[in-house]
Write a protein that holds these residues in place. Sequence first.
Motif, mmCIF file in Angstrom:
data_model
loop_
_atom_site.group_PDB
_atom_site.id
_atom_site.type_symbol
_atom_site.label_atom_id
_atom_site.label_comp_id
_atom_site.label_asym_id
_atom_site.label_seq_id
_atom_site.Cartn_x
_atom_site.Cartn_y
_atom_site.Cartn_z
ATOM 1 N N ILE A 75 0.865 -1.189 0.000
ATOM 2 C CA ILE A 75 0.000 0.000 0.000
ATOM 3 C C ILE A 75 0.894 1.230 0.000
ATOM 4 O O ILE A 75 1.856 1.319 0.779
ATOM 5 C CB ILE A 75 -0.875 0.018 1.271
ATOM 6 C CG1 ILE A 75 -1.645 -1.304 1.413
ATOM 7 C CG2 ILE A 75 -1.835 1.198 1.271
ATOM 8 C CD1 ILE A 75 -2.167 -1.562 2.805
ATOM 9 N N ALA A 76 0.609 2.200 -0.864
ATOM 10 C CA ALA A 76 1.423 3.425 -0.901
ATOM 11 C C ALA A 76 1.245 4.181 0.414
ATOM 12 O O ALA A 76 0.142 4.216 0.965
ATOM 13 C CB ALA A 76 0.994 4.287 -2.084
ATOM 14 N N PRO A 77 2.359 4.808 0.923
ATOM 15 C CA PRO A 77 2.312 5.408 2.264
ATOM 16 C C PRO A 77 1.201 6.446 2.452
ATOM 17 O O PRO A 77 0.646 6.563 3.534
ATOM 18 C CB PRO A 77 3.691 6.067 2.413
ATOM 19 C CG PRO A 77 4.472 5.703 1.224
ATOM 20 C CD PRO A 77 3.658 4.922 0.281
ATOM 21 N N GLU A 78 0.841 7.177 1.386
ATOM 22 C CA GLU A 78 -0.162 8.239 1.577
ATOM 23 C C GLU A 78 -1.541 7.679 1.942
ATOM 24 O O GLU A 78 -2.374 8.386 2.489
ATOM 25 C CB GLU A 78 -0.267 9.158 0.339
ATOM 26 C CG GLU A 78 -0.798 8.513 -0.926
ATOM 27 C CD GLU A 78 0.312 7.958 -1.815
ATOM 28 O OE1 GLU A 78 1.416 7.648 -1.277
ATOM 29 O OE2 GLU A 78 0.092 7.814 -3.028
ATOM 30 N N HIS A 79 -1.761 6.391 1.661
ATOM 31 C CA HIS A 79 -3.080 5.817 1.985
ATOM 32 C C HIS A 79 -3.156 5.319 3.425
ATOM 33 O O HIS A 79 -4.250 5.159 3.968
ATOM 34 C CB HIS A 79 -3.387 4.624 1.063
ATOM 35 C CG HIS A 79 -3.542 5.018 -0.370
ATOM 36 N ND1 HIS A 79 -4.540 5.854 -0.803
ATOM 37 C CD2 HIS A 79 -2.826 4.690 -1.467
ATOM 38 C CE1 HIS A 79 -4.431 6.032 -2.105
ATOM 39 N NE2 HIS A 79 -3.393 5.339 -2.537
ATOM 40 N N LEU A 80 -2.001 5.015 4.019
ATOM 41 C CA LEU A 80 -2.005 4.309 5.312
ATOM 42 C C LEU A 80 -2.865 4.982 6.393
ATOM 43 O O LEU A 80 -3.637 4.305 7.055
ATOM 44 C CB LEU A 80 -0.573 4.081 5.822
ATOM 45 C CG LEU A 80 0.288 3.170 4.952
ATOM 46 C CD1 LEU A 80 1.689 3.029 5.543
ATOM 47 C CD2 LEU A 80 -0.350 1.793 4.790
ATOM 48 N N PRO A 81 -2.759 6.319 6.578
ATOM 49 C CA PRO A 81 -3.529 6.915 7.682
ATOM 50 C C PRO A 81 -5.039 6.832 7.487
ATOM 51 O O PRO A 81 -5.789 7.023 8.429
ATOM 52 C CB PRO A 81 -3.078 8.386 7.679
ATOM 53 C CG PRO A 81 -1.896 8.470 6.793
ATOM 54 C CD PRO A 81 -1.962 7.310 5.863
ATOM 55 N N ARG A 82 -5.504 6.560 6.262
ATOM 56 C CA ARG A 82 -6.951 6.629 6.019
ATOM 57 C C ARG A 82 -7.612 5.260 5.853
ATOM 58 O O ARG A 82 -8.814 5.155 5.612
ATOM 59 C CB ARG A 82 -7.213 7.469 4.761
ATOM 60 C CG ARG A 82 -6.658 8.882 4.893
ATOM 61 C CD ARG A 82 -7.206 9.807 3.852
ATOM 62 N NE ARG A 82 -8.664 9.869 3.865
ATOM 63 C CZ ARG A 82 -9.387 10.412 2.895
ATOM 64 N NH1 ARG A 82 -8.791 10.923 1.844
ATOM 65 N NH2 ARG A 82 -10.699 10.433 2.967
ATOM 66 N N LEU A 83 -6.829 4.177 5.987
ATOM 67 C CA LEU A 83 -7.365 2.846 5.664
ATOM 68 C C LEU A 83 -8.586 2.444 6.498
ATOM 69 O O LEU A 83 -9.432 1.691 6.025
ATOM 70 C CB LEU A 83 -6.283 1.771 5.849
ATOM 71 C CG LEU A 83 -5.134 1.788 4.851
ATOM 72 C CD1 LEU A 83 -4.204 0.622 5.117
ATOM 73 C CD2 LEU A 83 -5.646 1.753 3.421
ATOM 74 N N THR A 84 -8.661 2.931 7.768
ATOM 75 C CA THR A 84 -9.775 2.479 8.616
ATOM 76 C C THR A 84 -11.004 3.394 8.489
ATOM 77 O O THR A 84 -11.987 3.188 9.186
ATOM 78 C CB THR A 84 -9.358 2.393 10.099
ATOM 79 O OG1 THR A 84 -8.869 3.667 10.506
ATOM 80 C CG2 THR A 84 -8.290 1.342 10.324
ATOM 81 N N GLU A 85 -10.930 4.404 7.591
ATOM 82 C CA GLU A 85 -12.134 5.229 7.379
ATOM 83 C C GLU A 85 -13.179 4.412 6.629
ATOM 84 O O GLU A 85 -12.831 3.588 5.771
ATOM 85 C CB GLU A 85 -11.788 6.457 6.513
ATOM 86 C CG GLU A 85 -11.056 7.519 7.268
ATOM 87 C CD GLU A 85 -10.661 8.675 6.341
ATOM 88 O OE1 GLU A 85 -11.297 8.885 5.294
ATOM 89 O OE2 GLU A 85 -9.674 9.345 6.689
ATOM 90 N N ARG A 86 -14.438 4.701 6.940
ATOM 91 C CA ARG A 86 -15.502 3.948 6.258
ATOM 92 C C ARG A 86 -15.506 4.238 4.760
ATOM 93 O O ARG A 86 -15.402 5.397 4.364
ATOM 94 C CB ARG A 86 -16.855 4.370 6.811
ATOM 95 C CG ARG A 86 -16.998 4.078 8.238
ATOM 96 C CD ARG A 86 -17.930 5.077 8.796
ATOM 97 N NE ARG A 86 -18.117 4.800 10.194
ATOM 98 C CZ ARG A 86 -19.112 5.284 10.903
ATOM 99 N NH1 ARG A 86 -20.000 6.065 10.346
ATOM 100 N NH2 ARG A 86 -19.218 4.989 12.161
ATOM 101 N N PHE A 87 -15.610 3.205 3.981
ATOM 102 C CA PHE A 87 -15.693 3.248 2.519
ATOM 103 C C PHE A 87 -14.390 3.703 1.853
ATOM 104 O O PHE A 87 -14.362 3.933 0.659
ATOM 105 C CB PHE A 87 -16.855 4.148 2.041
ATOM 106 C CG PHE A 87 -18.212 3.660 2.480
ATOM 107 C CD1 PHE A 87 -18.728 2.460 2.008
ATOM 108 C CD2 PHE A 87 -18.969 4.383 3.385
ATOM 109 C CE1 PHE A 87 -19.963 2.004 2.423
ATOM 110 C CE2 PHE A 87 -20.205 3.936 3.810
ATOM 111 C CZ PHE A 87 -20.702 2.743 3.328
ATOM 112 N N TYR A 88 -13.306 3.857 2.627
ATOM 113 C CA TYR A 88 -12.054 4.281 2.007
ATOM 114 C C TYR A 88 -11.386 3.089 1.320
ATOM 115 O O TYR A 88 -11.256 2.023 1.899
ATOM 116 C CB TYR A 88 -11.087 4.873 3.051
ATOM 117 C CG TYR A 88 -9.872 5.487 2.394
ATOM 118 C CD1 TYR A 88 -9.938 6.776 1.879
ATOM 119 C CD2 TYR A 88 -8.691 4.769 2.257
ATOM 120 C CE1 TYR A 88 -8.836 7.350 1.245
ATOM 121 C CE2 TYR A 88 -7.585 5.336 1.626
ATOM 122 C CZ TYR A 88 -7.664 6.618 1.123
ATOM 123 O OH TYR A 88 -6.573 7.170 0.496
#
Length: 277
Positions: free
Chosen positions: A200-213
């Motif tokens: 997974i590209a680093p910019e996505h990591l902080p948002r993975l647990t958001e709903r529908f992300y």
Amino acid sequence: YLPGTGKQEHGPSRPDFILVAIHDLTENRRVERMRSDFVANASHELRTPLASLTGFIETLQGPARNDPDAQARFLEIMLDQASRMRRLIDDILSLSRIELKAHIRPEATADLKEVVMHTADAMTPLARDMNMEIKCSVPDQPATVTGDRDELIQVTENLVENALKYGSDGKHVDIVISLDSTEPDRQSWDLAVRDYGDGIAPEHLPRLTERFYRADIESSRAMKGTGLGLAIVKHILNRHRARLEVDSTPGQGSTFKVKFPNTGGKAFEAGKIGGTR
Ligand code: ADP
């Protein structure tokens, strides 16, 4: 000043006390906003397969009425869209059930080894279908945590399902339980799920647990994702005062690690054991 009496504060009818009610509307508004965003997103997600179903029904009633080949193909796609709607509804219901309990700490205990073995057994047919294998490594001693067994199975299943979906064909998925004693007064039981996929590209990591992300919309749609799996994981872990750490290297794979406070199976005491970060 007493309303309606015309008497001053210091007059004979001065009230004994005044009740002042201060309500924090900011938190209420934030929760309200989150709820309405969720309803809007959920409706949008459901509308897409529904529109596709309606379109195919109209085609079957019209242009494809006498075309058995097209009918067979369209029915297959329709079944796929209906399954997608069912998965979305199942995940939305799961999330809202867990949210209702979000502030209650579990009191029962669960053995992480049993949770992992149960998950591995349940997911082996899916792994086989995907030409993959699940490998488990567990310690000899019991790995007892304070928690709800069924919810912890749901966490492990969601992580393993992702590792299979986004992992690399023909490779394996590892589930490892270990005791982390680096901080003696903050020991934790770690449950790690590792895959050898695209990462997974680093910019996505902080948002993975958001709903529908979804990090990669095309691949996660193709993989029949709803974007709710990790949101469900996060909610369950909050209830357990556990936390999720993600370590991923693009091109090499990802490790999703859950750190459970080592309570020795005791019930949680407010502010004493572990903590969610
Ligand atoms: P989904 O149902 O789409 O899989 P999740 O909430 O489980 O939703 O995961 C959110 C997103 O995080 C996924 O869409 C995917 O882009 C990414 N993701 C989750 N797990 C992995 C993994 N093991 N490897 C690569 N990407 C992952």
